[in-house]
Design an enzyme around this catalytic site. Sequence first.
Site, PDB file in Angstrom:
ATOM      1  N   SER A 322       6.954  59.837  69.270  1.00  0.00           N
ATOM      2  CA  SER A 322       8.162  59.923  68.890  1.00  0.00           C
ATOM      3  C   SER A 322       8.754  62.146  69.920  1.00  0.00           C
ATOM      4  CB  SER A 322       8.999  61.274  67.421  1.00  0.00           C
ATOM      5  OG  SER A 322       9.903  61.129  67.895  1.00  0.00           O
ATOM      6  N   ASP A 333       7.581  60.445  84.728  1.00  0.00           N
ATOM      7  CA  ASP A 333       8.447  59.873  85.506  1.00  0.00           C
ATOM      8  C   ASP A 333       8.395  61.159  86.739  1.00  0.00           C
ATOM      9  OD1 ASP A 333       8.424  57.322  83.412  1.00  0.00           O
ATOM     10  OD2 ASP A 333      10.363  57.666  83.181  1.00  0.00           O
ATOM     11  N   LYS A 347       7.229  55.360  69.114  1.00  0.00           N
ATOM     12  CA  LYS A 347       8.645  54.995  68.008  1.00  0.00           C
ATOM     13  C   LYS A 347       9.683  55.872  69.093  1.00  0.00           C
ATOM     14  CE  LYS A 347      10.120  58.240  64.533  1.00  0.00           C
ATOM     15  NZ  LYS A 347      10.993  58.804  65.433  1.00  0.00           N
TER      16      LYS A 347
END
Length: 467
Positions: A322, A333, A347
């Site tokens: 999460s 990224d 999740k």
Amino acid sequence: MNSSRLKPGPARADLLARRAAFVPTLGAALILILGLAPVAQAQQDSTAGAPTQAEQDAANGLPVEDVQTFAEVFERIKRTYVEQVDDKTLLRNAMRGMLSQLDPHSEYLDADAFQNLRETTEGEFSGVGIEVGLRDDQLTVIAPIDDTPAARAGIQPGDRIVAIDGTPTSNLSLQEAVDLMRGEAGTDIELLLLRDGDQEPRNLTLTRESIQSESVSNRVLEPGYGYLRISQFQSRTGQQTHDALESLLKPGPLKGLVLDLRNNPGGVLSSAVDVADQFLSSGLVVYTKGRLVDDDMRFTAHADTTAPDVPLVVLINGGSASAAEIVAGALQDQGRGVLMGTRSFGKGSVQQVMPLGNGDGLKLTTARYYTPSGRSIQAEGIAPDVRVVSGRLEIEENSGFQLRESNLRGHLLNGNPDQAEDNPDTPVAANDYQLGEALNLLKALNVVQRPRAAAAPATQESAKPAP
């Protein structure tokens, strides 16, 4: 068997008549509560221009026939179930069932469970310190919380909880299982755990504690190399991370930092954004998409950043979930750090906790989140850049002494007066192999980025022209 139940008679006829009257009455009440047209309107005499049942259902927003079926089931349970059940219990069970069938993270919270969730978010509660979820309909440990009875007992992500105090978990909802594990500090709880690879489950007795968990801790691994551990994302985690980084940077710039998100079950979305913002000076951190416009959100980093240039390695594993995956995905990224470890939990959804008028609460999945590059990691997780499994580095006995030039009698002295003494590295990998590898990677990055030394001046001898 009481044969009178099989014989039609005045009593039986009266019961059937009352039941027939009860179902439409309850159905009408439910339809009115849910905002539908009255049942009588749906039961008009058929005429050439009358709308079909499907057309009425579409106009009303809910199928009248199914609501009436619900009312009939409700009535039959209430009248014929082996034990008497009050209306409030039946309705709450129905609401729990509605939510439990949506996804593993949506649930109806009674007042106690609602309060427990708020306490966990604030970082203070009573229990054993386990974040759990349903995986393949089995109660499974997502992650133990640092410095809690569960963590000290060696409970690991992926362990399946077969029974709690002798009660099998196969027939329990997630909330019922959590309620069983919560309790007064000082009381014992017995868990039956099954780990992948084990043939038989094992019993484990834990003592509940009043847990006041600090979600952030830090230390120096070696001079110039820091370690920052985030065990979960609470409401104060962003500020705690800022303070920890300030403490690590106070002696001087860091050569590298390990951000440890292993076994971090997640938590508050805004705190995850705040943590990522400590390392990013611009760009997207995360965005969410839901059915409603209000659920579509974008979070970006600010220019004011605590540690924008520190070389960074982020540790993740199957217990990183999460909010922890939000931070890891943003840093990966944006190329801000190297992710090391094993694939994360996966999740990729966002839950909102909504208070209800009766003091209960509703935890409802309202959106999916996406990393800056547009990845949804739901049910897939984040793959590390460098895969390193957990383990320990075993040092062979009597391997401490190695013959070196400096041990030889009459060896030449080093010509550099500033030659440092040989200080052995801190044996981080002996206790935590992944952490040791992260430290080694940071050192390697420093070597690669180190400016090349200027060429040594030519000696007088070498400067002479060849004869």
